[in-house]
Motif scaffolding. Structure first.
Motif, mmCIF file in Angstrom:
data_model
loop_
_atom_site.group_PDB
_atom_site.id
_atom_site.type_symbol
_atom_site.label_atom_id
_atom_site.label_comp_id
_atom_site.label_asym_id
_atom_site.label_seq_id
_atom_site.Cartn_x
_atom_site.Cartn_y
_atom_site.Cartn_z
ATOM 1 N N UNK A 108 0.864 -1.178 0.000
ATOM 2 C CA UNK A 108 0.000 0.000 0.000
ATOM 3 C C UNK A 108 0.906 1.234 0.000
ATOM 4 N N UNK A 109 1.301 1.718 -1.180
ATOM 5 C CA UNK A 109 2.381 2.701 -1.300
ATOM 6 C C UNK A 109 2.104 4.037 -0.630
ATOM 7 N N UNK A 110 0.833 4.438 -0.524
ATOM 8 C CA UNK A 110 0.524 5.715 0.113
ATOM 9 C C UNK A 110 0.178 5.536 1.585
ATOM 10 N N UNK A 111 0.355 4.326 2.109
ATOM 11 C CA UNK A 111 0.083 4.011 3.519
ATOM 12 C C UNK A 111 -1.363 4.305 3.898
ATOM 13 N N UNK A 112 -2.266 4.101 2.952
ATOM 14 C CA UNK A 112 -3.685 4.186 3.267
ATOM 15 C C UNK A 112 -4.491 3.408 2.226
ATOM 16 N N UNK A 113 -5.487 2.701 2.720
ATOM 17 C CA UNK A 113 -6.360 1.934 1.824
ATOM 18 C C UNK A 113 -7.623 1.560 2.587
ATOM 19 N N UNK A 114 -8.761 1.724 1.940
ATOM 20 C CA UNK A 114 -10.025 1.253 2.493
ATOM 21 C C UNK A 114 -10.762 0.509 1.400
ATOM 22 N N UNK A 115 -11.244 -0.684 1.724
ATOM 23 C CA UNK A 115 -11.934 -1.450 0.700
ATOM 24 C C UNK A 115 -12.712 -2.624 1.261
ATOM 25 N N UNK A 116 -13.373 -3.304 0.357
ATOM 26 C CA UNK A 116 -14.122 -4.530 0.632
ATOM 27 C C UNK A 116 -13.500 -5.656 -0.179
ATOM 28 N N UNK A 117 -13.360 -6.830 0.420
ATOM 29 C CA UNK A 117 -12.870 -7.990 -0.327
ATOM 30 C C UNK A 117 -13.766 -9.192 -0.078
ATOM 31 N N UNK A 118 -14.077 -9.892 -1.163
ATOM 32 C CA UNK A 118 -14.758 -11.183 -1.088
ATOM 33 C C UNK A 118 -13.803 -12.246 -1.595
ATOM 34 N N UNK A 119 -13.670 -13.334 -0.846
ATOM 35 C CA UNK A 119 -12.862 -14.484 -1.266
ATOM 36 C C UNK A 119 -13.816 -15.667 -1.352
ATOM 37 N N UNK A 120 -14.014 -16.177 -2.562
ATOM 38 C CA UNK A 120 -14.997 -17.250 -2.776
ATOM 39 C C UNK A 120 -14.307 -18.481 -3.346
ATOM 40 N N UNK A 121 -14.589 -19.646 -2.761
ATOM 41 C CA UNK A 121 -13.988 -20.902 -3.210
ATOM 42 C C UNK A 121 -15.029 -21.698 -3.999
ATOM 43 N N UNK A 122 -14.906 -21.697 -5.335
ATOM 44 C CA UNK A 122 -15.921 -22.345 -6.175
ATOM 45 C C UNK A 122 -16.125 -23.812 -5.810
ATOM 46 N N UNK A 123 -17.387 -24.204 -5.672
ATOM 47 C CA UNK A 123 -17.757 -25.590 -5.380
ATOM 48 C C UNK A 123 -19.243 -25.744 -5.669
ATOM 49 N N UNK A 124 -19.689 -26.970 -5.705
ATOM 50 C CA UNK A 124 -21.115 -27.224 -5.936
ATOM 51 C C UNK A 124 -21.947 -26.649 -4.794
#
Length: 316
Positions: A108-124
Motif C-alpha cells: 500500500x504505497x501511500x500508507x492508506x487503503x479502504x476497501x471490501x474484499x470477497x474471497x470465494x472458493x468455487x464448489x457445488x
C-alpha cells in the motif's frame, strides 16, 4: 430460492499505522471453506504477517475468486507473471488465480487503503448457496469469464455496484444477520456477472526490479527525513537516470517524487507533534526543514492547519 446459512465466524485484526495516528483494522465474516467477506481499513504500507499466518484464510485445494472494491487509497498487487499492477479508489477488481497471495503480494504505497474484499472458493455447495433458483451457478459463470485471463479484471465501478459495496461495508461492520449479508453478496455477484470483462481500462505494470528500486529509494529517504536526497543523487546510486527514478515513483506510488516525499515528511511531523516530545523547531529539523517558516507553510498546505494549532487540537 437461495440456500441460507446458519453459522459464520467473525475475525478482527488491528493494524498498526505508518506515519500517522490512525490505527487500521480488518474485519472478516468467514463461512467455513466456502467464502469470506472482509472490510479493510489500512494506514500502513504492509500487512502484518499475523494475517498470513491465520488458519482461517488457508484453503490450498481450491483457487479462489477474489473480488475487491477500493473506497480510498491504492493497493499494489503482485501477479504470478512477476509484474505488479494496482487498484485505486472507486475501482473494482476480479481475480481468479492470476495474483499471488503471500506477504510480498500486497503493498500500500501511500500508507492508506479502504476497501471490501470477497474471497470465494468455487464448489457445488457454494453454487447452491449463491443461486436464487437452485439451478444457475453464478460463481461458475464468473470463473469461466476469468479463465483465460492472465491479469485481474479491473474497472471503474458502476453506480449500482458502488451502492452494493456500501451495503456490504455497512453489514460487515454492523454485525448484520448473516443471511442479509449473503443477499448483498449475491446481488453483487449478479451485477458483476452482467458486466463485460473485455472493457479493461489501460493498466500500468511494473517489473519487480522497478518496484524494488522505488521501495528501496523510499526507504533511504524515510530512514532519516532530516536529510534531503535529490532524485538525481538517488538515481545515480541505483545506476539509472533521474527521469527513470521519477517514473518508477509515479508508477509504484501513484504520485510524483516530490509529492510522496512531502507527504511522508508532513505525516511524520504530525506524529511528532502529537507525541509532544520536541518543540516545533526541533520537529521541523527532524523532517528536513531548517527554516521554520517554510515548515509551517508546508504543514498548512498538507494538513490545512498551522503546526501550533495542530498541537493545540491534538491535546484536546
Amino acid at each position: 430460492m437461495a440456500v441460507f446459512i446458519n453459522k459464520s465466524t467473525q475475525i478482527d485484526f488491528k493494524l498498526p499505522a505508518t506515519d500517522c495516528g490512525n490505527e487500521g483494522k480488518m474485519k472478516w465474516i468467514v463461512y467455513d471453506d466456502l467464502f469470506h467477506a472482509g472490510y479493510i481499513d489500512i494506514w500502513s504500507r504492509y500487512l502484518p504477517e499475523t494475517i498470513f499466518r491465520s488458519t482461517s484464510f488457508k484453503n490450498q485445494d481450491t483457487v479462489p475468486v477474489k473480488i475487491n472494491y477500493c473506497f480510498r487509497g491504492r493497493c499494489e498487487v503482485l501477479l504470478n507473471s512477476g509484474v505488479t499492477t494496482f487498484v485505486v479508489g472507486d475501482e473494482l477488481a476480479i481475480d481468479y488465480g492470476t495474483s499471488q497471495n503471500n506477504e510480498e503480494a500486497f503493498f500500500y504505497p501511500t500508507a492508506e487503503y479502504e476497501g471490501i474484499e470477497l474471497i470465494l472458493y468455487p464448489s457445488e455447495e457454494l453454487g447452491k448457496i449463491l443461486s436464487f433458483n437452485g439451478k444457475e451457478n453464478i460463481i461458475n459463470e464468473i470463473t469461466q469469464k476469468c479463465t483465460d485471463r492472465s491479469i485481474p479484471f479491473i474497472t471503474v465501478a458502476e453506480e449500482r455496484i458502488r451502492r452494493c459495496v456500501e451495503d456490504l461495508k455497512d453489514d460487515i461492520l454492523g454485525q448484520t444477520d448473516s443471511n442479509l449479508l449473503l443477499m448483498d453478496i449475491i446481488k453483487l455477484l449478479y451485477l458483476i456477472n452482467g458486466m463485460s470483462f473485455k472493457s479493461d481500462k489501460r493498466r500500468t505494470f511494473c517489473t519487480s526490479s522497478q518496484v524494488d528500486i522505488a521501495k528501496e529509494a523510499l526507504g533511504i529517504i524515510s530512514a532519516d527525513l532530516s536529510k534531503r536526497h535529490s532524485a538525481a543523487e538517488l538515481a545515480a546510486s541505483f545506476g539509472i537516470s533521474e527521469s527513470s527514478l521519477k517514473n518508477y515513483f509515479r508508477a509504484v506510488f501513484g504520485k510524483g517524487y516530490s509529492e510522496i516525499i512531502s507527504e511522508i515528511r508532513m505525516r511524520k511531523a504530525a506524529e511528532l507533534i502529537r507525541e509532544n516530545k520536541e518543540n516545533l523547531g526541533k520537529i521541523a529539523e527532524t523532517v528536513g526543514y531548517q527554516n521554520q517558516s517554510r515548515f509551517s507553510e508546508a504543514f498548512l498546505k498538507y494538513h490545512k492547519v498551522l503546526p501550533m494549532e495542530y498541537k493545540r487540537i491534538s491535546r484536546c
